[in-house]
Write an enzyme that holds these catalytic residues in place. Structure first.
Site, PDB file in Angstrom:
ATOM      1  N   THR A  12       0.817  -1.217   0.000  1.00 16.34           N
ATOM      2  CA  THR A  12       0.000   0.000   0.000  1.00 16.34           C
ATOM      3  C   THR A  12       0.846   1.260   0.000  1.00 16.34           C
ATOM      4  OG1 THR A  12      -1.787  -1.157   1.157  1.00 16.34           O
ATOM      5  CG2 THR A  12      -1.815   1.231   1.257  1.00 16.34           C
ATOM      6  N   SER A  52       1.338  -7.411  -0.958  1.00 14.62           N
ATOM      7  CA  SER A  52       1.862  -8.563  -0.216  1.00 14.62           C
ATOM      8  C   SER A  52       0.877  -9.718  -0.165  1.00 14.62           C
ATOM      9  CB  SER A  52       2.277  -8.150   1.197  1.00 14.62           C
ATOM     10  OG  SER A  52       1.175  -7.791   1.994  1.00 14.62           O
ATOM     11  N   THR A  87       1.167  -4.602   4.195  1.00 12.12           N
ATOM     12  CA  THR A  87       0.864  -4.974   5.577  1.00 12.12           C
ATOM     13  C   THR A  87       0.186  -6.335   5.702  1.00 12.12           C
ATOM     14  OG1 THR A  87      -1.252  -3.798   5.500  1.00 12.12           O
ATOM     15  CG2 THR A  87       0.666  -2.563   6.279  1.00 12.12           C
ATOM     16  N   ASP A  88      -0.435  -6.826   4.624  1.00  4.96           N
ATOM     17  CA  ASP A  88      -1.209  -8.068   4.724  1.00  4.96           C
ATOM     18  C   ASP A  88      -0.364  -9.240   5.211  1.00  4.96           C
ATOM     19  OD1 ASP A  88      -3.387  -6.695   3.839  1.00  4.96           O
ATOM     20  OD2 ASP A  88      -3.732  -7.912   2.048  1.00  4.96           O
TER      21      ASP A  88
END
Length: 336
Positions: A12, A52, A87-88
């Site tokens: 992101t 990710s 961040t995933d």
């Protein structure tokens, strides 16, 4: 002058809005545009530009290899490394990097919850904090870190706990290591870190370890499908303190004798995993030969098991010893 390398992988923080949704498009230089750091020289490396959620074990190995290459460099050596990442699955990459990190220099992962072209994006602040952390002498020897929303978190035991909040990460074992506020890095604790494991080889890219969560009415279908697909390991995310049911226990008992490594975790964010309940609960799984793991969330436990199995056979005693060393609560933070 302190030299920090920034490895961009997408996420992101590197994303912009398109007709098809928010997509990673920006380079490391673009993400860093306008950032100025006194006494810090920044070099950038564009390794990949992906969300990710698309990452595979091959991507994680590529990131590990890039880190190792920079740390080995003798001409213009770096003093620390920052990785911009989605961040995933940041928690998975961070754990892999920490497991194999054999250097004093910090490796810091960061990202954003809001796209790079958002007017109120959190990426610039997170990236600035990450660079300062990577350059801070007091952060040497802490292993791989996640820096997000002013928090300095250990890689081990840290997970994403909110889908959209800017303060998205928490450590489930020991809390924060420190903070970054107004450009000042403060460290109040250090992680307990066992000896590093070997860096992932090509075998890591192809190893199959599945994560299977328990729920009311769970049966052995997913377990059987995982084994049929070639899984060499399974992480069971049990209910509560680590429970399943009699059908699952029976299936797992067969796997333990068939050289498939099974490790018991929990779907609950915090607390120990223990063999307490019978009648299909954790006590029966432990009796069947399944080790419990309390120090890592199930997502990170899967990475640990995959790394270990990529170089070792699923010997029950050795798996148990490995889990005790690398996935136990005692390996987490202690106060300085």
């Amino acid at each position: 002058m302190t030299r920090i390398a920034v490895i961009a992988t997408g996420g992101t923080i590197a994303s912009t809005a398109t007709e098809g949704g928010v997509v990673a498009t920006r380079t490391a230089a673009a993400v860093l545009e306008g950032a100025v750091f006194d006494g810090i020289d920044i070099e950038t490396h564009d390794l990949m530009t992906v969300g990710s959620y698309r990452m595979t074990l091959a991507h994680l190995r590529a990131i590990s290899d890039a880190v190792a290459s920079l740390l080995r460099r003798t001409q213009d050596p770096v003093d620390g490394i920052v990785i911009t990442h989605g961040t995933d699955t940041m928690e998975e990459t961070a754990l892999l990097l920490d497991l194999v990190h054999d250097d004093e220099r910090p490796v810091v992962l960061t990202g954003a919850q809001r796209a790079g072209d958002a007017v109120d994006g959190d990426g610039p602040r997170n990236l600035a904090d990450a660079v300062l952390t990577a350059a801070a002498p007091q952060c040497r020897g802490l292993g791989a870190l996640i820096v997000f929303a002013g928090r300095i978190l250990p890689a081990r035991g840290t997970r994403k706990v909110h889908t959209t909040a800017l303060d998205a990460f928490r450590s489930s074992a020991g809390g924060d290591l420190g903070t970054v506020a107004d450009g000042t890095v403060t460290v109040g604790a250090v992680p307990r870190r066992p000896a590093p494991l070997p860096r992932p080889s090509a075998a890591f890219e192809d190893i199959r370890v599945d994560l299977i969560e328990m729920y009311p009415g769970a049966d052995d279908v997913l377990i059987g499908a995982a084994v049929s697909a070639g899984a060499r390991g399974i992480v069971l995310a049990g209910t509560g303190i680590g429970n399943a049911n009699p059908v699952v226990v029976a299936a797992v008992r067969d796997l333990v004798s068939a050289d498939v490594a099974v490790v018991l975790s929990t779907r609950v964010p915090e607390g120990p995993v223990q063999g307490v309940y019978g009648d299909g609960g954790g006590a029966d799984l432990v009796a069947a030969g399944v080790p419990t793991a309390s120090g890592l969330p199930a997502t990170q436990l899967r990475i640990l098991l995959a790394l270990w199995l990529s170089e070792n056979k699923a010997d029950a005693a050795r798996v148990r010893s490995m889990i005790a060393t690398y996935a136990d609560m005692k390996t987490h933070n202690r106060e300085e």
